[in-house]
Design a protein around this motif. Sequence first.
Motif, PDB file in Angstrom:
ATOM      1  N   TYR A  45       0.907  -1.240  -0.052  1.00  0.00           N
ATOM      2  CA  TYR A  45      -0.107  -0.046   0.101  1.00  0.00           C
ATOM      3  C   TYR A  45       1.012   1.090  -0.236  1.00  0.00           C
ATOM      4  CZ  TYR A  45      -3.073   3.711   1.206  1.00  0.00           C
ATOM      5  OH  TYR A  45      -3.608   4.956   1.305  1.00  0.00           O
ATOM      6  N   GLN A  46       1.782   1.358   0.801  1.00  0.00           N
ATOM      7  CA  GLN A  46       2.934   2.566   1.075  1.00  0.00           C
ATOM      8  C   GLN A  46       3.502   2.584  -0.476  1.00  0.00           C
ATOM      9  OE1 GLN A  46       5.167   1.732   4.542  1.00  0.00           O
ATOM     10  NE2 GLN A  46       3.910   3.214   5.824  1.00  0.00           N
ATOM     11  N   LYS A  47       4.041   1.695  -0.867  1.00  0.00           N
ATOM     12  CA  LYS A  47       4.588   1.570  -2.348  1.00  0.00           C
ATOM     13  C   LYS A  47       3.774   2.487  -3.495  1.00  0.00           C
ATOM     14  CE  LYS A  47       7.296  -1.229  -5.494  1.00  0.00           C
ATOM     15  NZ  LYS A  47       7.642  -2.530  -5.647  1.00  0.00           N
ATOM     16  N   MET A  48       2.421   1.872  -3.246  1.00  0.00           N
ATOM     17  CA  MET A  48       1.451   2.250  -4.296  1.00  0.00           C
ATOM     18  C   MET A  48       1.091   3.854  -3.989  1.00  0.00           C
ATOM     19  SD  MET A  48       0.295   0.762  -6.820  1.00  0.00           S
ATOM     20  CE  MET A  48       0.025   1.920  -8.281  1.00  0.00           C
ATOM     21  N   GLU A  49       0.983   4.135  -2.885  1.00  0.00           N
ATOM     22  CA  GLU A  49       0.572   5.552  -2.384  1.00  0.00           C
ATOM     23  C   GLU A  49       1.511   6.488  -2.799  1.00  0.00           C
ATOM     24  OE1 GLU A  49      -1.249   7.777   1.653  1.00  0.00           O
ATOM     25  OE2 GLU A  49       0.525   6.607   1.665  1.00  0.00           O
ATOM     26  N   GLU A  50       2.792   5.976  -2.423  1.00  0.00           N
ATOM     27  CA  GLU A  50       3.995   7.019  -2.953  1.00  0.00           C
ATOM     28  C   GLU A  50       4.158   7.275  -4.275  1.00  0.00           C
ATOM     29  OE1 GLU A  50       8.727   6.733  -2.367  1.00  0.00           O
ATOM     30  OE2 GLU A  50       7.763   5.840  -0.786  1.00  0.00           O
ATOM     31  N   ALA A  51       3.980   6.264  -5.015  1.00  0.00           N
ATOM     32  CA  ALA A  51       4.132   6.473  -6.477  1.00  0.00           C
ATOM     33  C   ALA A  51       2.984   7.443  -6.926  1.00  0.00           C
ATOM     34  CB  ALA A  51       3.997   4.914  -7.164  1.00  0.00           C
ATOM     35  N   LEU A  53       1.257   9.704  -5.405  1.00  0.00           N
ATOM     36  CA  LEU A  53       1.482  10.884  -4.815  1.00  0.00           C
ATOM     37  C   LEU A  53       2.572  11.547  -5.726  1.00  0.00           C
ATOM     38  CD1 LEU A  53       1.109  10.288  -1.100  1.00  0.00           C
ATOM     39  CD2 LEU A  53      -0.255  11.687  -2.599  1.00  0.00           C
ATOM     40  N   LYS A  54       3.646  11.027  -5.878  1.00  0.00           N
ATOM     41  CA  LYS A  54       4.606  11.514  -6.902  1.00  0.00           C
ATOM     42  C   LYS A  54       4.368  11.728  -8.366  1.00  0.00           C
ATOM     43  CE  LYS A  54       8.865   9.813  -4.432  1.00  0.00           C
ATOM     44  NZ  LYS A  54       9.830   8.871  -4.703  1.00  0.00           N
ATOM     45  N   GLY A  55       3.205  10.934  -8.773  1.00  0.00           N
ATOM     46  CA  GLY A  55       2.679  11.075 -10.259  1.00  0.00           C
ATOM     47  C   GLY A  55       1.406  12.034 -10.149  1.00  0.00           C
ATOM     48  N   LEU A  64      -8.199   9.947 -13.221  1.00  0.00           N
ATOM     49  CA  LEU A  64      -8.254   8.760 -12.262  1.00  0.00           C
ATOM     50  C   LEU A  64      -8.498   9.320 -10.706  1.00  0.00           C
ATOM     51  CD1 LEU A  64      -7.500   5.872 -11.884  1.00  0.00           C
ATOM     52  CD2 LEU A  64      -5.157   6.372 -11.568  1.00  0.00           C
ATOM     53  N   VAL A  65      -9.413   8.798 -10.094  1.00  0.00           N
ATOM     54  CA  VAL A  65      -9.859   9.113  -8.819  1.00  0.00           C
ATOM     55  C   VAL A  65      -9.575   7.739  -7.848  1.00  0.00           C
ATOM     56  CG1 VAL A  65     -11.823   9.378  -7.256  1.00  0.00           C
ATOM     57  CG2 VAL A  65     -11.856  10.166  -9.489  1.00  0.00           C
ATOM     58  N   VAL A  66      -8.900   8.119  -6.719  1.00  0.00           N
ATOM     59  CA  VAL A  66      -8.278   7.217  -6.164  1.00  0.00           C
ATOM     60  C   VAL A  66      -9.138   6.942  -4.569  1.00  0.00           C
ATOM     61  CG1 VAL A  66      -6.259   6.131  -4.759  1.00  0.00           C
ATOM     62  CG2 VAL A  66      -5.858   7.398  -7.044  1.00  0.00           C
ATOM     63  N   TYR A  67      -9.326   5.492  -4.337  1.00  0.00           N
ATOM     64  CA  TYR A  67     -10.294   5.326  -3.093  1.00  0.00           C
ATOM     65  C   TYR A  67      -9.253   4.353  -2.275  1.00  0.00           C
ATOM     66  CZ  TYR A  67     -14.583   7.307  -4.567  1.00  0.00           C
ATOM     67  OH  TYR A  67     -15.721   8.343  -4.834  1.00  0.00           O
ATOM     68  N   GLU A 122       4.118   3.164 -14.609  1.00  0.00           N
ATOM     69  CA  GLU A 122       4.343   2.970 -16.268  1.00  0.00           C
ATOM     70  C   GLU A 122       3.443   1.982 -16.552  1.00  0.00           C
ATOM     71  OE1 GLU A 122       6.861   2.788 -14.061  1.00  0.00           O
ATOM     72  OE2 GLU A 122       7.439   4.737 -14.080  1.00  0.00           O
ATOM     73  N   GLU A 123       3.332   0.784 -15.928  1.00  0.00           N
ATOM     74  CA  GLU A 123       2.239  -0.301 -16.375  1.00  0.00           C
ATOM     75  C   GLU A 123       1.084   0.122 -16.220  1.00  0.00           C
ATOM     76  OE1 GLU A 123       1.295  -4.788 -14.680  1.00  0.00           O
ATOM     77  OE2 GLU A 123       3.396  -3.889 -14.440  1.00  0.00           O
ATOM     78  N   LEU A 124       0.520   0.774 -15.130  1.00  0.00           N
ATOM     79  CA  LEU A 124      -0.769   1.391 -15.167  1.00  0.00           C
ATOM     80  C   LEU A 124      -1.121   2.303 -16.116  1.00  0.00           C
ATOM     81  CD1 LEU A 124      -2.904   0.703 -12.856  1.00  0.00           C
ATOM     82  CD2 LEU A 124      -2.425   2.848 -11.730  1.00  0.00           C
ATOM     83  N   TRP A 125      -0.131   3.355 -16.574  1.00  0.00           N
ATOM     84  CA  TRP A 125      -0.516   4.241 -17.482  1.00  0.00           C
ATOM     85  C   TRP A 125      -0.680   3.678 -18.954  1.00  0.00           C
ATOM     86  CZ3 TRP A 125      -2.024   6.426 -13.774  1.00  0.00           C
ATOM     87  CH2 TRP A 125      -1.340   7.175 -12.906  1.00  0.00           C
TER      88      TRP A 125
END
Length: 144
Positions: A45-51, A53-55, A64-67, A122-125
Motif C-alpha cells: 500500500y505504501q509503495k502504491m501510495e507513494e508512487a 502521490l509523486k505522479g 483517475l480518482v483513488v479510493y 508506467e504499467e498502469l499508464w
Amino acid sequence: MRNLLVCMALSILFSGFGRAQDLRPLKWQNRVLLLYTDSLVHPQYQKMEEALLKGEKAVGSRKLVVYTIMGQQVSRGLPARTWQDNLPLREASQNLDKGFGLELIGLDGGVKYRSTSAVPLEELWTLIDGMPMRRAELKNQGKL
C-alpha cells in the motif's frame, strides 16, 4: 399476489445497487483506482501510495480518482485521511489474501485490472492509455 410480484421485480432490479452506488456518479466521468489494504503501513500500500502521490499530475490527466478501502472504512484521495464508514463501494474482503489489492475501473464502470501487489505507474499508464476512450481523449487533445 401482485404486491409479491412487484417486490420480487424490485429486488431483482436493485440487487447489485448497494455495492456500486457510490461509483455511479463517476461512471463516464472518471476512472477509479481502488486500493484495498488491511493497514496503511502495509508495504505494498505504501509503495502504491507513494508512487501515486509523486505522479499526481499524471493521475489527474488520466481522470483517475483513488479510493483507499480498509475494512469498512473508505477514504477518497491520497493520502488517506478522511474516512467514512460502511460506504457500499465494493466488497472490502476481496483481494486481501496478501493484505493488499487494487482494482482499476474504467470509465464504463467495468473492472479493467486487478492485482494483489503494487503496480509500477508506467504499467498502469500503459494500460489506461491503451483503452479506447483514453486514446480518443489523447487524439482530441492532439497528443496522438
